[in-house]
Design an enzyme around this catalytic site. Sequence first.
Site, PDB file in Angstrom:
ATOM      1  N   ARG A   1       0.822  -1.218   0.000  1.00 20.96           N
ATOM      2  CA  ARG A   1       0.000   0.000   0.000  1.00 20.96           C
ATOM      3  C   ARG A   1       0.851   1.261   0.000  1.00 20.96           C
ATOM      4  O   ARG A   1       0.419   2.303  -0.496  1.00 20.96           O
ATOM      5  CB  ARG A   1      -0.975  -0.039   1.185  1.00 20.96           C
ATOM      6  CG  ARG A   1      -2.133  -0.983   0.947  1.00 20.96           C
ATOM      7  CD  ARG A   1      -2.973  -1.124   2.191  1.00 20.96           C
ATOM      8  NE  ARG A   1      -2.522  -2.194   3.061  1.00 20.96           N
ATOM      9  CZ  ARG A   1      -2.677  -2.221   4.376  1.00 20.96           C
ATOM     10  NH1 ARG A   1      -3.267  -1.219   4.986  1.00 20.96           N
ATOM     11  NH2 ARG A   1      -2.262  -3.244   5.082  1.00 20.96           N
TER      12      ARG A   1
ATOM     13  N   GLU B   1       1.499  -4.932  13.349  1.00 20.44           N
ATOM     14  CA  GLU B   1       0.352  -5.138  14.244  1.00 20.44           C
ATOM     15  C   GLU B   1      -0.143  -6.575  14.210  1.00 20.44           C
ATOM     16  O   GLU B   1      -0.606  -7.096  15.217  1.00 20.44           O
ATOM     17  CB  GLU B   1      -0.792  -4.167  13.896  1.00 20.44           C
ATOM     18  CG  GLU B   1      -1.872  -4.143  14.965  1.00 20.44           C
ATOM     19  CD  GLU B   1      -3.086  -3.324  14.593  1.00 20.44           C
ATOM     20  OE1 GLU B   1      -3.167  -2.807  13.466  1.00 20.44           O
ATOM     21  OE2 GLU B   1      -3.997  -3.231  15.451  1.00 20.44           O
TER      22      GLU B   1
HETATM   23  O1  PRP Z   1       2.959   0.073  11.943  1.00 18.17           O
HETATM   24  P1  PRP Z   1       2.891  -1.412  11.686  1.00 18.17           P
HETATM   25  O2  PRP Z   1       2.312  -2.183  12.834  1.00 18.17           O
HETATM   26  O3  PRP Z   1       4.216  -1.939  11.249  1.00 18.17           O
HETATM   27  O4  PRP Z   1       1.862  -1.631  10.492  1.00 18.17           O
HETATM   28  C1  PRP Z   1       1.828  -0.812   9.356  1.00 18.17           C
HETATM   29  C2  PRP Z   1       2.064  -1.593   8.097  1.00 18.17           C
HETATM   30  O5  PRP Z   1       1.050  -2.604   7.939  1.00 18.17           O
HETATM   31  C3  PRP Z   1       0.527  -2.539   6.621  1.00 18.17           C
HETATM   32  O6  PRP Z   1       1.283  -3.293   5.718  1.00 18.17           O
HETATM   33  P2  PRP Z   1       1.130  -4.855   5.400  1.00 18.17           P
HETATM   34  O7  PRP Z   1       2.401  -5.513   5.846  1.00 18.17           O
HETATM   35  O8  PRP Z   1      -0.158  -5.371   5.922  1.00 18.17           O
HETATM   36  O9  PRP Z   1       1.223  -4.928   3.815  1.00 18.17           O
HETATM   37  P3  PRP Z   1       0.351  -4.513   2.543  1.00 18.17           P
HETATM   38  O10 PRP Z   1       0.652  -3.058   2.294  1.00 18.17           O
HETATM   39  O11 PRP Z   1       0.911  -5.405   1.511  1.00 18.17           O
HETATM   40  O12 PRP Z   1      -1.122  -4.745   2.826  1.00 18.17           O
HETATM   41  C4  PRP Z   1       0.639  -1.064   6.283  1.00 18.17           C
HETATM   42  O13 PRP Z   1       0.577  -0.842   4.886  1.00 18.17           O
HETATM   43  C5  PRP Z   1       1.973  -0.687   6.869  1.00 18.17           C
HETATM   44  O14 PRP Z   1       3.049  -0.976   5.994  1.00 18.17           O
HETATM   45  N1  ADE Z   2      -5.292  -1.768  11.686  1.00 17.53           N
HETATM   46  C1  ADE Z   2      -4.686  -1.678  10.498  1.00 17.53           C
HETATM   47  N2  ADE Z   2      -5.410  -1.345   9.392  1.00 17.53           N
HETATM   48  C2  ADE Z   2      -4.800  -1.262   8.184  1.00 17.53           C
HETATM   49  N3  ADE Z   2      -3.496  -1.483   7.985  1.00 17.53           N
HETATM   50  C3  ADE Z   2      -2.763  -1.823   9.045  1.00 17.53           C
HETATM   51  N4  ADE Z   2      -1.452  -2.105   9.162  1.00 17.53           N
HETATM   52  C4  ADE Z   2      -1.213  -2.390  10.455  1.00 17.53           C
HETATM   53  N5  ADE Z   2      -2.313  -2.295  11.198  1.00 17.53           N
HETATM   54  C5  ADE Z   2      -3.313  -1.935  10.327  1.00 17.53           C
END
Ligand code: PRP
Ligand code: ADE
Length: 171
Positions: free
Chosen positions: A59, A96
């Site tokens: 994302r 998370e």
């Molecule tokens: O602050 P944090 O607890 O580290 O979480 C934030 C991260 O989680 C999500 O990525 P995800 O790894 O789910 O990947 P995606 O973008 O492929 O959905 C979001 O896009 C951030 O990169």
């Molecule tokens: N609660 C949340 N919603 C969307 N993206 C996330 N990445 C980590 N935590 C998330």
Amino acid sequence: METGIRDIPDYPSPGILFKDITPLLADPALFAKAVDALAAAHRPGSGAEVDVVAGVEARGFIFGAGVALALGVGFVPIRKKGKLPYATVSAEYTLEYGTAVIEVHEDAVRPGQRVLLLDDVLATGGTAEAAAGLLEQVGAEVVALSFLVELGFLGGRDRLAGRQVNSLLHY
Ligand SMILES: O=P(O)(O)OC[C@H]1O[C@H](OP(=O)(O)OP(=O)(O)O)[C@H](O)[C@@H]1O
Ligand SMILES: Nc1ncnc2[nH]cnc12
């Protein structure tokens, strides 16, 4: 105010309230407004100009690429393990809802280049901390980290203490 952010309870695992950005992406006016607002602090004359924007897969690519184009600078992808074809540096981290490994090309920036790190969500800060560390490992100066959404109750900003952190929407 219409944000284009939708709450999805218990995704991807029980107890997580997932912030779904797809309605915002589907709305060209909201999407453009978000990219413009994320770029604003780093426009020419701001005093916080950057040479490069980096974004975290997946994302973070969407907003990072948009902001890079808005600022007229290049884009550096930070990818999940095994996706980059050249020599990389990598970091394992917790987020998370799990653990992951991200990588960046070792020649992604020139020494001292000023980098803005973009992602959609700041939750625990695990991803952002690991990504900023990788950028510094390959020679970048990480000027700021910008997010569309910050989940303040998860303490990501504290984890990034000492860094410039900007978020558009606070929950
Ligand atoms: O602050 P944090 O607890 O580290 O979480 C934030 C991260 O989680 C999500 O990525 P995800 O790894 O789910 O990947 P995606 O973008 O492929 O959905 C979001 O896009 C951030 O990169
Ligand atoms: N609660 C949340 N919603 C969307 N993206 C996330 N990445 C980590 N935590 C998330």
